[in-house]
Every structure is written in structure tokens, then in C-alpha cells.
Design a protein around this motif. Structure first.
Motif, PDB file in Angstrom:
ATOM      1  N   ILE A 157      70.190  65.053  72.252  1.00  0.00           N
ATOM      2  CA  ILE A 157      71.062  65.288  73.420  1.00  0.00           C
ATOM      3  C   ILE A 157      72.210  66.205  73.030  1.00  0.00           C
ATOM      4  O   ILE A 157      72.542  67.163  73.721  1.00  0.00           O
ATOM      5  CB  ILE A 157      71.603  63.945  73.968  1.00  0.00           C
ATOM      6  CG1 ILE A 157      70.447  63.175  74.608  1.00  0.00           C
ATOM      7  CG2 ILE A 157      72.724  64.169  74.968  1.00  0.00           C
ATOM      8  CD1 ILE A 157      70.755  61.741  74.943  1.00  0.00           C
ATOM      9  N   LYS A 158      72.785  65.899  71.826  1.00  0.00           N
ATOM     10  CA  LYS A 158      73.914  66.715  71.360  1.00  0.00           C
ATOM     11  C   LYS A 158      73.474  68.162  71.174  1.00  0.00           C
ATOM     12  O   LYS A 158      74.191  69.092  71.519  1.00  0.00           O
ATOM     13  CB  LYS A 158      74.454  66.157  70.051  1.00  0.00           C
ATOM     14  CG  LYS A 158      75.331  64.965  70.286  1.00  0.00           C
ATOM     15  CD  LYS A 158      76.418  64.877  69.217  1.00  0.00           C
ATOM     16  CE  LYS A 158      77.401  63.782  69.537  1.00  0.00           C
ATOM     17  NZ  LYS A 158      77.565  62.850  68.454  1.00  0.00           N
ATOM     18  N   GLU A 159      72.282  68.328  70.604  1.00  0.00           N
ATOM     19  CA  GLU A 159      71.748  69.673  70.353  1.00  0.00           C
ATOM     20  C   GLU A 159      71.574  70.408  71.694  1.00  0.00           C
ATOM     21  O   GLU A 159      71.955  71.560  71.841  1.00  0.00           O
ATOM     22  CB  GLU A 159      70.407  69.547  69.606  1.00  0.00           C
ATOM     23  CG  GLU A 159      69.645  70.827  69.419  1.00  0.00           C
ATOM     24  CD  GLU A 159      70.352  71.802  68.486  1.00  0.00           C
ATOM     25  OE1 GLU A 159      69.876  72.932  68.407  1.00  0.00           O
ATOM     26  OE2 GLU A 159      71.375  71.427  67.869  1.00  0.00           O
ATOM     27  N   GLY A 160      71.014  69.646  72.674  1.00  0.00           N
ATOM     28  CA  GLY A 160      70.817  70.212  74.014  1.00  0.00           C
ATOM     29  C   GLY A 160      72.152  70.623  74.611  1.00  0.00           C
ATOM     30  O   GLY A 160      72.289  71.713  75.167  1.00  0.00           O
ATOM     31  N   GLU A 161      73.125  69.740  74.430  1.00  0.00           N
ATOM     32  CA  GLU A 161      74.451  69.991  74.983  1.00  0.00           C
ATOM     33  C   GLU A 161      75.081  71.223  74.320  1.00  0.00           C
ATOM     34  O   GLU A 161      75.682  72.060  74.958  1.00  0.00           O
ATOM     35  CB  GLU A 161      75.309  68.772  74.698  1.00  0.00           C
ATOM     36  CG  GLU A 161      76.304  68.474  75.786  1.00  0.00           C
ATOM     37  CD  GLU A 161      77.003  67.171  75.477  1.00  0.00           C
ATOM     38  OE1 GLU A 161      76.562  66.159  76.029  1.00  0.00           O
ATOM     39  OE2 GLU A 161      77.938  67.168  74.673  1.00  0.00           O
ATOM     40  N   ARG A 162      74.863  71.274  72.981  1.00  0.00           N
ATOM     41  CA  ARG A 162      75.432  72.382  72.219  1.00  0.00           C
ATOM     42  C   ARG A 162      74.826  73.711  72.692  1.00  0.00           C
ATOM     43  O   ARG A 162      75.519  74.698  72.909  1.00  0.00           O
ATOM     44  CB  ARG A 162      75.136  72.177  70.730  1.00  0.00           C
ATOM     45  CG  ARG A 162      76.048  72.971  69.796  1.00  0.00           C
ATOM     46  CD  ARG A 162      75.647  72.742  68.355  1.00  0.00           C
ATOM     47  NE  ARG A 162      74.267  73.114  68.105  1.00  0.00           N
ATOM     48  CZ  ARG A 162      73.832  74.349  67.955  1.00  0.00           C
ATOM     49  NH1 ARG A 162      74.666  75.344  68.013  1.00  0.00           N
ATOM     50  NH2 ARG A 162      72.555  74.603  67.748  1.00  0.00           N
ATOM     51  N   ARG A 163      73.476  73.674  72.891  1.00  0.00           N
ATOM     52  CA  ARG A 163      72.798  74.889  73.341  1.00  0.00           C
ATOM     53  C   ARG A 163      73.306  75.320  74.710  1.00  0.00           C
ATOM     54  O   ARG A 163      73.579  76.485  74.955  1.00  0.00           O
ATOM     55  CB  ARG A 163      71.292  74.628  73.436  1.00  0.00           C
ATOM     56  CG  ARG A 163      70.622  74.915  72.139  1.00  0.00           C
ATOM     57  CD  ARG A 163      69.141  74.997  72.320  1.00  0.00           C
ATOM     58  NE  ARG A 163      68.500  74.520  71.115  1.00  0.00           N
ATOM     59  CZ  ARG A 163      67.339  73.924  71.068  1.00  0.00           C
ATOM     60  NH1 ARG A 163      66.659  73.720  72.147  1.00  0.00           N
ATOM     61  NH2 ARG A 163      66.834  73.535  69.923  1.00  0.00           N
ATOM     62  N   TYR A 164      73.449  74.309  75.582  1.00  0.00           N
ATOM     63  CA  TYR A 164      73.918  74.600  76.933  1.00  0.00           C
ATOM     64  C   TYR A 164      75.324  75.211  76.862  1.00  0.00           C
ATOM     65  O   TYR A 164      75.610  76.210  77.495  1.00  0.00           O
ATOM     66  CB  TYR A 164      73.915  73.311  77.752  1.00  0.00           C
ATOM     67  CG  TYR A 164      74.970  73.256  78.813  1.00  0.00           C
ATOM     68  CD1 TYR A 164      74.787  73.899  80.038  1.00  0.00           C
ATOM     69  CD2 TYR A 164      76.166  72.585  78.595  1.00  0.00           C
ATOM     70  CE1 TYR A 164      75.759  73.858  80.993  1.00  0.00           C
ATOM     71  CE2 TYR A 164      77.146  72.541  79.554  1.00  0.00           C
ATOM     72  CZ  TYR A 164      76.946  73.183  80.760  1.00  0.00           C
ATOM     73  OH  TYR A 164      77.931  73.153  81.699  1.00  0.00           O
ATOM     74  N   LYS A 165      76.160  74.571  75.994  1.00  0.00           N
ATOM     75  CA  LYS A 165      77.540  75.055  75.867  1.00  0.00           C
ATOM     76  C   LYS A 165      77.561  76.471  75.346  1.00  0.00           C
ATOM     77  O   LYS A 165      78.276  77.322  75.851  1.00  0.00           O
ATOM     78  CB  LYS A 165      78.328  74.144  74.929  1.00  0.00           C
ATOM     79  CG  LYS A 165      78.963  73.012  75.669  1.00  0.00           C
ATOM     80  CD  LYS A 165      80.242  72.576  74.971  1.00  0.00           C
ATOM     81  CE  LYS A 165      81.046  71.661  75.852  1.00  0.00           C
ATOM     82  NZ  LYS A 165      81.635  70.569  75.141  1.00  0.00           N
ATOM     83  N   THR A 166      76.742  76.719  74.286  1.00  0.00           N
ATOM     84  CA  THR A 166      76.720  78.064  73.718  1.00  0.00           C
ATOM     85  C   THR A 166      76.262  79.056  74.773  1.00  0.00           C
ATOM     86  O   THR A 166      76.849  80.113  74.946  1.00  0.00           O
ATOM     87  CB  THR A 166      75.741  78.104  72.522  1.00  0.00           C
ATOM     88  OG1 THR A 166      75.938  76.928  71.776  1.00  0.00           O
ATOM     89  CG2 THR A 166      75.953  79.316  71.657  1.00  0.00           C
TER      90      THR A 166
END
Ligand SMILES: Nc1ncnc2c1ncn2[C@@H]1O[C@H](COP(=O)(O)OP(=O)(O)OP(=O)(O)O)[C@@H](O)[C@H]1O
Ligand SMILES: [Mg+2]
Length: 517
Positions: A157-166
Motif C-alpha cells: 500500500i505504501k509503495e502504491g501510495e508513494r508511486r501515486y504521490k510521485t
């Protein structure tokens, strides 16, 4: 639940053989397997070799105490229930035994039913204990796996969130969401672009404060366009917090945000692209102008060249006339004017020739100024009425240049100054030279008609002139083609010169040139 007959391995530690044997017989009859010993050491050996379910231990053994088995089991972390057998009803000893970890105690002599009851309960307790431990093991295993899975999902989830944020936040384009005309979400780029903080904009900021929809279209009409075409596109003007103007490409479409119909948009900053396009246009115009000047240069050379022969013929004839009629003084004057014309023609030819062969020498601005003034002495306007002041810095440094580039430029500037003073009562021309470590300065100041503010940016344009092309009868009225300053600019740009013009209408103009040393 009805109790089930529990069979198991029972160890009896008692130094009284008869007691041991009675116990064993009784238990075996009930289906238990039994082991008997009289010493702690033997008992330990048996425990190590076999799987013992319950231990009966006499509290008083030969030299030792049956309680020692408790410490051994504790040390080895073995969960075998131990029932302490005690000879006298000494409650203290019994209680101490329980405190040390004994399962129970019994007092000799024992009724057989109590022994069996105790044995069964103890075996059952051990089994239950084992089952419980097994379940605990399974539970902890399961918890462990669950924790691992949760950790894995959290990372995902964090990775997904990070990707979305980036993707959204670090994106090179501005992204936003609108509810009606109010901003509900903006990404970092959007906030940066408009020089606001994200928080300021996300606080229901009205978008029309920062984006001007160019062709007067209303937001209602935009919504209608999105409904029909599924998107809206336009080039718009943005205004930043610091009042900077931005050229933007704007795309809008509809989305569902927080369960309501909203508008999502992206903006792309095309300010730089627009600037470059404008610059390119300017450069194209510049090139065209240069091309025009080159053609005029070729024409002038042709004209100059064709004038040379008639001029030298004229000179020959005047010399002949001078010999025939030495009394006519005017002949000498004609001769000198023809020589001047020849000089001008030569200069034109030299100039065009120089355009092919560029040779620079050390040129002194003071010398050029003096030459030009001498040359202009013949100019009637100049002679009659113009007061000249030369403020030339002593020992002025030379600049490296082609002599006529500088002389012709200066001549054009001075001629403009004279033209400007044509109708003025006070006619003053002041030429100043100066220098510092980096530049040599040349200023030409007049008390002429001045340049209107809107004309200043055009005076270097080829063919820009405020003078008539032909004189309307009055021969001293200034005429112009608008090429004087255009050629000054062209001649001097090669030397990285900078121009600065100060002018007040009806008061005069100062034309300043900075030559890098
Ligand atoms: N010292 C000055 N005072 C007032 N106006 C000036 C001065 N210098 C230049 N100008 C303005 O700039 C215009 C352009 O000057 P430029 O020398 O290029 O052309 P011109 O003098 O009109 O024609 P040409 O030099 O080709 O004979 C002039 O027509 C004039 O309006
Ligand atoms: Mg001029």
C-alpha cells in the motif's frame, strides 16, 4: 463431557520398595505403564529416556528430597505434573511443594481410589497441557503469518501510495480538482506554478482568481462543452501570487470526487515555449532586415563604382580649366568639392570592400571625433548656428576596430543631432569621451526636437524615419531614408557595443555608446 480412561507413563520415586510395588501394581491394573525407582538420579535417567506423563515422588528419599525432581524439571523446562507423597500430614511441606511447582500432594497411607483419581487427573492435565501448547503453537504460527502478511500488504500500500504521490505530486504538470469554481485539490507543481502554498489553494480558493479564461467563455459553457466532448481544452492566462503572467495550456474533464460530480484539470506551463516562439519571430525579422541592408549595400557599391569614372573625368576637366583660366577662383572650389565626392565614393567602396576583408587597427575615438567635426565644418547648417563643445578625455585608450565602422557611425549620429536641431533656437552639440576599466564611452548630446517615447524602440529599425524622403523645396530641410541608425547598429554590434538613449521632446537627446575595451 464424560471422562475418557486416560492411559499414560507413570514414574514412581520412593525408597520404600513395598510402597512402590503396591502403587505400580495398582496403576498397571488400570492400564498405565509404570516405572519405579528409589533415587533422584535414576529417576532423571528414566525421564531423559522415556516420555513420562506423571511423576509420583516421595518427599523423603534416602539422603535427598523428592522435591529435587521439581527443580530438575523446571531447569529442563519439562511440563510433567509431579505429585508429592508425604509421610506425615505436614501442611507446610506440602504447601511448599505446591509452591515449587508440584501438581498436588498426597499423604500416606493412601486410599487406592484417590491414587487412581490423582493419576488420571494428572495425566489428563498433561495431555490438555500438550494440546494447549500445540494450539498455542498453531496460534502463534498463524499470528506470525498474519503479521507478515499485514506487513507485506502495508509495504504494498505504501509503495502504491508513494508511486501515486510521485506521479501526481512530482509531476511536471499542474493537477487540480474543482468543485464548481473552488479548488479542492492541487498538486505540488500547481501550487509552485502559481506561487501559492498548497494549503492556501486547497482552502476553497476560487480558480478564476488565478486563471483567466481567454475567450470570455463562462464556466457553465465549459461544463456543457465537457459534457458534449468529454473534455475542454484552451490556452489561458495564469496570474501568480506575485502577479507574474503565465501562458498555460488547460485541459478539463469531469470526475466523481467525494461522491459528487467535480471537474479535474491539468495545466501545462508554455510560457517559455511562447517566449522562444516570439524570439524566433524577432530573429526572422532581424534576418530579413539584414538581408535588405545587404541588398542596399550592393546597390550602393554599384552606384559608387559607376560614379568613379565621371568623377575622375570631372576632376581632369577642372584641372584643365584651372590651367586655362587661372583667374577664376571658383574653379578651385569646384575642384575641392569634386575631391570630396571622390572621397565619399572611395569610402563607400572601402566600406563594402572591408565587409569582405575585415582588418582592425587601434582606433582612437578622440581622433575620430575631431576628424568628423572638421569634415562637418563645410556643412552650412553646422557653420551657421551650431555651437560645438568637445569634452574629450585626455590620453583616451584606443579601441580595436575598423576605422570607418566607427567614423561612419559617429557621422550618422552627429547628422541626426544636427537634423534634430534644424528648427530649434538654441543649437548646441556636445560630444564627450570617457573611460573606466571596462569601457570607453562616447556621448553625443544635442538640444534638438527629441524623440517621442513611442518612437525610441524603433529608431534602429531599417527605414524607420520621421523625416521626409525628399526635400519640399527648402534645401536645408532634413530628409531621411531611415537607414542611418540601422547601419550604426549593424556596424557596431560586432564590437559588442551597448547603446543608451535619453531623450526629452523639445529639449534634446543624448546618444550614449559603450565600447568594451
Ligand atoms: N538626435 C536625435 N534627435 C531626434 N530624433 C532622432 C535623433 N536621432 C535619431 N532620431 C530619430 O530616429 C529616426 C531614425 O534615424 P536614422 O538615422 O536611422 O534615420 P534618418 O535620420 O531618419 O534617415 P537617414 O539617417 O537614413 O538619413 C529619425 O528619423 C529621427 O526620428
Ligand atoms: Mg539619420
Amino acid at each position: 463431557m464424560a471422562s475418557v480412561a486416560v492411559k499414560g507413563n507413570i514414574l514412581i520415586i520412593d525408597d520404600e520398595k513395598s510402597v512402590r510395588m503396591t502403587f505400580q501394581k495398582l496403576l498397571e491394573k488400570e492400564g498405565y505403564t509404570t516405572h519405579g525407582t528409589e533415587s533422584i538420579n535414576n529417576a532423571i535417567e528414566i525421564i531423559d529416556k522415556r516420555c513420562i506423563d506423571v511423576i509420583f515422588a516421595d518427599i523423603v528419599l534416602n539422603q535427598t528430597s523428592g522435591l529435587e525432581i521439581l527443580s530438575y524439571l523446571k531447569e529442563q523446562q519439562l511440563a510433567i505434573p509431579v505429585i508429592i507423597i508425604t509421610g506425615q500430614p505436614d501442611m507446610n511441606t506440602a504447601a511448599e511443594a505446591v509452591k515449587l511447582g508440584a501438581y498436588d500432594y498426597i499423604i500416606k497411607p493412601l486410599p487406592p481410589f484417590k491414587l487412581l483419581h490423582l493419576a488420571r487427573n494428572a495425566v489428563e492435565k498433561k495431555r490438555l497441557n500438550e494440546e494447549w501448547q500445540q494450539i498455542e503453537g498453531l496460534k502463534s504460527d498463524y499470528m506470525h503469518r498474519l503479521e507478515k502478511e499485514v506487513a507485506l500488504q502495508t509495504v504494498k500500500i505504501k509503495e502504491g501510495e508513494r508511486r501515486y504521490k510521485t506521479l501526481i505530486e512530482q509531476s511536471l504538470i499542474g493537477v487540480f480538482i474543482l468543485m464548481d469554481l473552488n479548488l479542492r485539490f492541487v498538486n505540488v507543481k500547481f501550487a509552485e506554478l502559481f506561487e501559492y502554498s498548497k494549503e492556501q489553494l486547497e482552502d476553497d480558493f476560487n480558480i478564476t482568481k488565478i486563471i483567466r479564461f481567454n475567450n470570455q467563455v463562462t464556466f457553465k459553457e465549459i461544463k456543457e462543452i465537457i459534457r458534449k466532448k468529454s473534455y475542454y481544452f484552451s490556452e489561458v492566462t495564469g496570474v501568480t501570487c506575485n502577479n507574474r503572467e503565465l501562458h498555460l495550456e488547460l485541459w478539463l474533464s469531469h470526475i466523481i470526487y467525494e461522491e459528487k460530480l467535480a471537474t479535474q484539470g491539468i495545466v501545462i506551463d508554455i510560457t517559455e515555449r511562447k517566449r522562444l516562439q516570439l524570439k524566433q519571430k524577432e530573429m526572422e525579422l532581424d534576418l530579413m532586415n539584414q538581408y535588405k541592408l545587404a541588398i542596399i549595400g550592393q546597390l550602393a557599391t554599384g552606384v559608387a563604382h559607376n560614379l568613379k569614372n565621371p568623377l575622375s573625368n570631372l576632376l581632369g576637366y577642372t584641372e584643365l580649366m584651372h590651367k586655362k583660366h587661372p583667374g577664376i577662383k571658383e574653379i578651385a572650389k569646384i575642384e575641392s568639392q569634386i575631391k570630396r565626392m571622390t572621397h565619399i565614393v572611395d569610402t563607400i567602396m572601402r566600406k563594402t570592400h572591408r565587409e569582405h576583408a575585415m582588418y582592425t587597427t587601434n582606433v582612437n575615438l578622440n581622433e575620430i571625433v575631431r576628424d568628423e567635426i572638421t569634415f562637418l565644418e563645410a556643412n552650412l547648417d553646422y557653420k551657421h548656428g551650431v555651437k560645438t563643445t568637445l569634452m574629450l578625455k585626455e590620453d583616451l585608450s584606443d579601441i580595436k576596430a575598423i576605422y570607418s565602422d566607427i567614423s561612419q557611425s559617429l557621422q550618422n549620429i552627429i547628422l541626426n543631432a544636427l537634423d534634430a536641431m534644424y528648427l530649434q533656437n538654441e543649437k548646441r552639440l556636445t560630444i564627450t569621451t570617457d573611460e573606466d576599466n571596462i569601457y570607453v564611452y562616447l556621448n553625443v548630446q544635442d538640444t534638438g526636437c527629441g524623440i517621442a517615447r513611442e518612437n525610441i524602440e524603433h529608431i534602429f529599425d531599417p527605414f524607420f524615419t520621421t523625416k521626409p524622403l525628399h526635400s519640399s523645396g527648402n534645401s536645408s530641410e532634413p530628409v531621411g531614408t531611415g537607414l542611418g541608425l540601422a547601419s550604426v547598429k549593424q556596424l557596431l554590434t560586432a564590437y559588442n557595443t551597448q547603446f543608451h538613449i535619453e531623450s526629452i521632446v523639445n529639449e534634446g537627446t543624448t546618444f550614449m555608446i559603450k565600447f568594451p575595451k
